[in-house]
Design a protein around this motif. Structure first.
Motif, mmCIF file in Angstrom:
data_model
loop_
_atom_site.group_PDB
_atom_site.id
_atom_site.type_symbol
_atom_site.label_atom_id
_atom_site.label_comp_id
_atom_site.label_asym_id
_atom_site.label_seq_id
_atom_site.Cartn_x
_atom_site.Cartn_y
_atom_site.Cartn_z
ATOM 1 N N TRP A 8 1.070 -1.465 0.131
ATOM 2 C CA TRP A 8 0.129 -0.135 0.292
ATOM 3 C C TRP A 8 0.932 1.410 -0.390
ATOM 4 N N ASP A 9 0.652 2.375 -0.937
ATOM 5 C CA ASP A 9 1.099 3.825 -0.912
ATOM 6 C C ASP A 9 0.075 4.509 -0.991
ATOM 7 N N LYS A 10 0.806 5.826 -0.306
ATOM 8 C CA LYS A 10 -0.588 7.085 -0.709
ATOM 9 C C LYS A 10 -0.035 7.376 -2.189
ATOM 10 N N SER A 11 -1.387 7.782 -2.674
ATOM 11 C CA SER A 11 -0.680 9.311 -4.005
ATOM 12 C C SER A 11 0.283 10.112 -3.471
ATOM 13 N N GLN A 15 -4.460 13.399 -1.550
ATOM 14 C CA GLN A 15 -4.661 12.684 -0.198
ATOM 15 C C GLN A 15 -5.407 11.893 0.194
ATOM 16 N N ASP A 18 -5.124 6.122 -1.745
ATOM 17 C CA ASP A 18 -4.342 4.912 -1.391
ATOM 18 C C ASP A 18 -4.925 3.687 -2.558
ATOM 19 N N ASN A 21 0.670 -0.592 -4.573
ATOM 20 C CA ASN A 21 1.667 -0.076 -5.674
ATOM 21 C C ASN A 21 2.890 -1.471 -5.934
#
Length: 169
Positions: A8-11, A15, A18, A21
């Protein structure tokens, strides 16, 4: 061998977004491309294995090509623009070979295919000269793909439930 995971990654730009990636060794793939090729807006591209790819024919191509048959090579779209979520905008392609015990991303590049047929993607690619060959243990690679697949299936079920709710009102 390189290490590959689906995490999981944050854009970088939204904001509230998620997403899963590609994490390779100690870097996010989109950020590494942006570091190697600054100014090309590669940071923030999202995996094509993500559930938001819009066109069914394009989804089928990605899932068909991400794991080539043993001793075969496929050109698979792996990163796309999050604004369009299709093959029409920035699209990063990997040339992937299955050696049986390991999977190799031989090279990566930007797709320059002009045809709008999903089957044609990867026929014309501007390959990145400075991106290294990546070798992944096959079991680890398959685990990464399964992580994407599980999330893809979960999102499909959620969409179906939402559609049923809408249709019942």
């Amino acid at each position: 061998m390189n290490k590959i995971e689906a995490l999981w990654d944050k854009s970088d730009y939204n904001q509230d977004l998620d997403f899963i990636n590609f994490r390779i060794d100690d870097f996010w793939l989109d950020e590494k491309l942006d570091e190697l090729y600054p100014g090309n807006l590669y940071k923030g591209l999202i995996p094509t294995l993500d559930f938001c790819l819009d066109r069914q024919a394009e989804k089928e191509i990605v899932w068909k090509r991400i794991i080539p048959e043993e001793n075969q090579i496929e050109r698979c779209p792996i990163l796309m623009c999050p604004d369009d979520c299709d093959f029409s905008c920035t699209l990063i392609v990997a040339e992937i070979q299955n050696y049986g015990t390991f999977i190799q991303w031989k090279k990566l590049g930007i797709d320059e295919t002009k045809e709008w047929d999903a089957e044609m993607v990867g026929t014309k690619v501007n390959w990145f000269k400075d991106f290294p060959v990546l070798n992944f243990e096959k079991t680890e690679y398959l685990k990464m793909v399964e992580t994407f697949k599980a999330e893809f299936e979960k999102q499909k079920i959620m969409e179906n439930n939402e559609n049923k709710t809408k249709n019942n009102h």
